[in-house]
Design a protein around this motif. Structure first.
Motif, PDB file in Angstrom:
ATOM      1  N   ALA A   1       0.835  -0.955  -0.017  1.00 44.50           N
ATOM      2  CA  ALA A   1       0.273   0.116   0.031  1.00 44.50           C
ATOM      3  C   ALA A   1       1.116   1.177   0.191  1.00 44.50           C
ATOM      4  CB  ALA A   1      -0.526  -0.194   1.322  1.00 44.50           C
ATOM      5  N   LEU A   2       0.734   2.236  -0.504  1.00 42.65           N
ATOM      6  CA  LEU A   2       0.561   3.791  -0.959  1.00 42.65           C
ATOM      7  C   LEU A   2       1.286   4.226   0.414  1.00 42.65           C
ATOM      8  CD1 LEU A   2       0.977   4.527  -4.656  1.00 42.65           C
ATOM      9  CD2 LEU A   2       3.154   3.344  -2.834  1.00 42.65           C
ATOM     10  N   HIS A   3       1.636   5.498   0.489  1.00 43.55           N
ATOM     11  CA  HIS A   3       1.475   6.145   1.529  1.00 43.55           C
ATOM     12  C   HIS A   3       1.656   7.709   1.234  1.00 43.55           C
ATOM     13  CE1 HIS A   3      -0.175   3.354   4.984  1.00 43.55           C
ATOM     14  NE2 HIS A   3       0.674   2.554   4.060  1.00 43.55           N
ATOM     15  N   ILE A   4       1.282   8.522   1.499  1.00 44.14           N
ATOM     16  CA  ILE A   4       1.545   9.957   1.214  1.00 44.14           C
ATOM     17  C   ILE A   4       3.057  10.370   1.736  1.00 44.14           C
ATOM     18  CG2 ILE A   4       1.216  12.396   1.999  1.00 44.14           C
ATOM     19  CD1 ILE A   4      -1.792  12.177   1.267  1.00 44.14           C
ATOM     20  N   ASP A   5       3.837  10.980   1.306  1.00 39.38           N
ATOM     21  CA  ASP A   5       5.272  10.866   1.756  1.00 39.38           C
ATOM     22  C   ASP A   5       6.626   9.751   1.172  1.00 39.38           C
ATOM     23  OD1 ASP A   5       4.996  13.883   2.333  1.00 39.38           O
ATOM     24  OD2 ASP A   5       5.094  13.430   4.127  1.00 39.38           O
ATOM     25  N   ASP A   6       5.913   8.704   1.124  1.00 38.90           N
ATOM     26  CA  ASP A   6       6.590   7.655   0.481  1.00 38.90           C
ATOM     27  C   ASP A   6       7.165   8.015  -0.792  1.00 38.90           C
ATOM     28  OD1 ASP A   6       5.372   5.676   2.399  1.00 38.90           O
ATOM     29  OD2 ASP A   6       4.452   4.369   0.689  1.00 38.90           O
ATOM     30  N   ILE A   7       8.679   7.974  -0.819  1.00 40.23           N
ATOM     31  CA  ILE A   7       9.510   7.393  -2.072  1.00 40.23           C
ATOM     32  C   ILE A   7       9.279   7.133  -3.066  1.00 40.23           C
ATOM     33  CG2 ILE A   7      11.530   8.373  -3.361  1.00 40.23           C
ATOM     34  CD1 ILE A   7      11.896   9.566  -0.312  1.00 40.23           C
ATOM     35  N   VAL A   8       8.892   6.695  -4.411  1.00 42.11           N
ATOM     36  CA  VAL A   8       8.665   6.040  -5.343  1.00 42.11           C
ATOM     37  C   VAL A   8       9.494   5.874  -6.865  1.00 42.11           C
ATOM     38  CG1 VAL A   8       6.475   5.003  -4.082  1.00 42.11           C
ATOM     39  CG2 VAL A   8       6.237   6.922  -6.171  1.00 42.11           C
ATOM     40  N   LYS A   9       9.713   5.053  -7.453  1.00 48.47           N
ATOM     41  CA  LYS A   9       9.846   5.451  -9.133  1.00 48.47           C
ATOM     42  C   LYS A   9       9.005   4.981  -9.626  1.00 48.47           C
ATOM     43  CE  LYS A   9      13.646   3.939 -12.483  1.00 48.47           C
ATOM     44  NZ  LYS A   9      14.696   3.331 -12.083  1.00 48.47           N
ATOM     45  N   ASP A  10       7.870   6.326 -10.526  1.00 53.45           N
ATOM     46  CA  ASP A  10       7.525   5.656 -11.586  1.00 53.45           C
ATOM     47  C   ASP A  10       8.130   5.613 -12.968  1.00 53.45           C
ATOM     48  OD1 ASP A  10       5.783   6.063 -13.215  1.00 53.45           O
ATOM     49  OD2 ASP A  10       5.689   8.181 -13.666  1.00 53.45           O
ATOM     50  N   THR A  11       8.221   3.453 -12.891  1.00 57.93           N
ATOM     51  CA  THR A  11       8.490   3.327 -14.385  1.00 57.93           C
ATOM     52  C   THR A  11       7.847   3.767 -15.141  1.00 57.93           C
ATOM     53  OG1 THR A  11       7.430   1.169 -13.901  1.00 57.93           O
ATOM     54  CG2 THR A  11       9.147   1.311 -12.826  1.00 57.93           C
ATOM     55  N   GLY A  12       6.960   4.055 -15.733  1.00 61.44           N
ATOM     56  CA  GLY A  12       6.320   4.998 -16.853  1.00 61.44           C
ATOM     57  C   GLY A  12       7.196   5.948 -17.099  1.00 61.44           C
ATOM     58  N   SER A  13       7.553   6.880 -16.519  1.00 59.41           N
ATOM     59  CA  SER A  13       8.823   8.312 -16.563  1.00 59.41           C
ATOM     60  C   SER A  13       9.707   7.992 -16.387  1.00 59.41           C
ATOM     61  CB  SER A  13       7.247   8.834 -16.087  1.00 59.41           C
ATOM     62  OG  SER A  13       7.926   9.431 -14.831  1.00 59.41           O
ATOM     63  N   ASP A  14      10.247   7.088 -15.400  1.00 62.50           N
ATOM     64  CA  ASP A  14      11.573   6.724 -15.183  1.00 62.50           C
ATOM     65  C   ASP A  14      12.102   8.163 -14.129  1.00 62.50           C
ATOM     66  OD1 ASP A  14      13.705   5.133 -14.574  1.00 62.50           O
ATOM     67  OD2 ASP A  14      14.778   5.994 -16.389  1.00 62.50           O
ATOM     68  N   LYS A  15      10.923   8.661 -13.809  1.00 60.82           N
ATOM     69  CA  LYS A  15      11.072   9.369 -12.716  1.00 60.82           C
ATOM     70  C   LYS A  15      10.838   9.412 -11.290  1.00 60.82           C
ATOM     71  CE  LYS A  15       8.402  12.923 -14.472  1.00 60.82           C
ATOM     72  NZ  LYS A  15       7.477  13.991 -14.889  1.00 60.82           N
ATOM     73  N   VAL A  16      11.591  10.308 -10.664  1.00 58.95           N
ATOM     74  CA  VAL A  16      11.579   9.558  -8.643  1.00 58.95           C
ATOM     75  C   VAL A  16      10.656   9.969  -8.166  1.00 58.95           C
ATOM     76  CG1 VAL A  16      12.254   9.290  -6.662  1.00 58.95           C
ATOM     77  CG2 VAL A  16      13.817   7.985  -8.970  1.00 58.95           C
ATOM     78  N   GLY A  17      10.259  10.330  -7.697  1.00 62.14           N
ATOM     79  CA  GLY A  17       9.117  11.369  -6.784  1.00 62.14           C
ATOM     80  C   GLY A  17       8.389  10.870  -5.390  1.00 62.14           C
TER      81      GLY A  17
END
Length: 149
Positions: free
Chosen positions: A4-20
């Motif tokens: 489960a994702l939570h607000i303020d988690d740091i993740v990598k978007d493999t669709g755009s290859d960006k970290v956010g």
């Protein structure tokens, strides 16, 4: 992403290859923002994976470097600062004075009411209306302004 994702988690978007950073959830999308701030983007949850420490650090450093390069370019005069891009040039004539420069409309100089800057209330350095820069306005006219508010 399986957990489960939570607000303020740091993740990598493999669709755009960006970290956010996870900022919120809208419909089927997760809203992400670059680590050092900026514009959010929407990502599908299935394209997200936990960002490793090295990825998060690398993304943060890349964004800080990009911002630093932009500031250096602004200082060198190669770019206009973002806040300045929205602002009209300081030597902008009012609509009346611009039209008065055309033959047959000379009398419109007297109709110009933009004889001083009008600041945005409760804001420092932001103008609602900039003073007309036409040369027909003298210092005497500027001190006895009749700008209608």
């Amino acid at each position: 992403m399986t957990s489960a994702l939570h607000i303020d988690d740091i993740v990598k978007d493999t669709g755009s290859d960006k970290v956010g950073r996870v900022m919120g959830f809208v419909g089927p999308y997760v809203q992400l923002r670059p680590l050092s701030g900026g514009r959010e983007w929407d990502a599908r949850p299935e394209h997200l994976e936990p960002a490793g420490t090295a990825e998060a650090l690398s993304a943060g450093i890349s964004e800080v470097n990009a911002r630093s390069r932009r500031k250096a370019a602004v200082a060198a005069g190669a770019l206009i600062p973002e806040a300045e891009e929205q602002r009209p040039a300081a030597d902008t004539a009012s609509a009346e004075c611009a039209l008065a420069q055309r033959p047959g409309y000379e009398e419109l100089h007297a109709a110009c009411l933009q004889t001083h800057d009008v600041p945005l209330p409760c804001a420092r350095g932001i103008l609602l209306a900039r003073r007309c820069s036409c040369r027909c306005h003298t210092q005497n006219n500027l001190s006895t302004s009749n700008y209608r508010r």
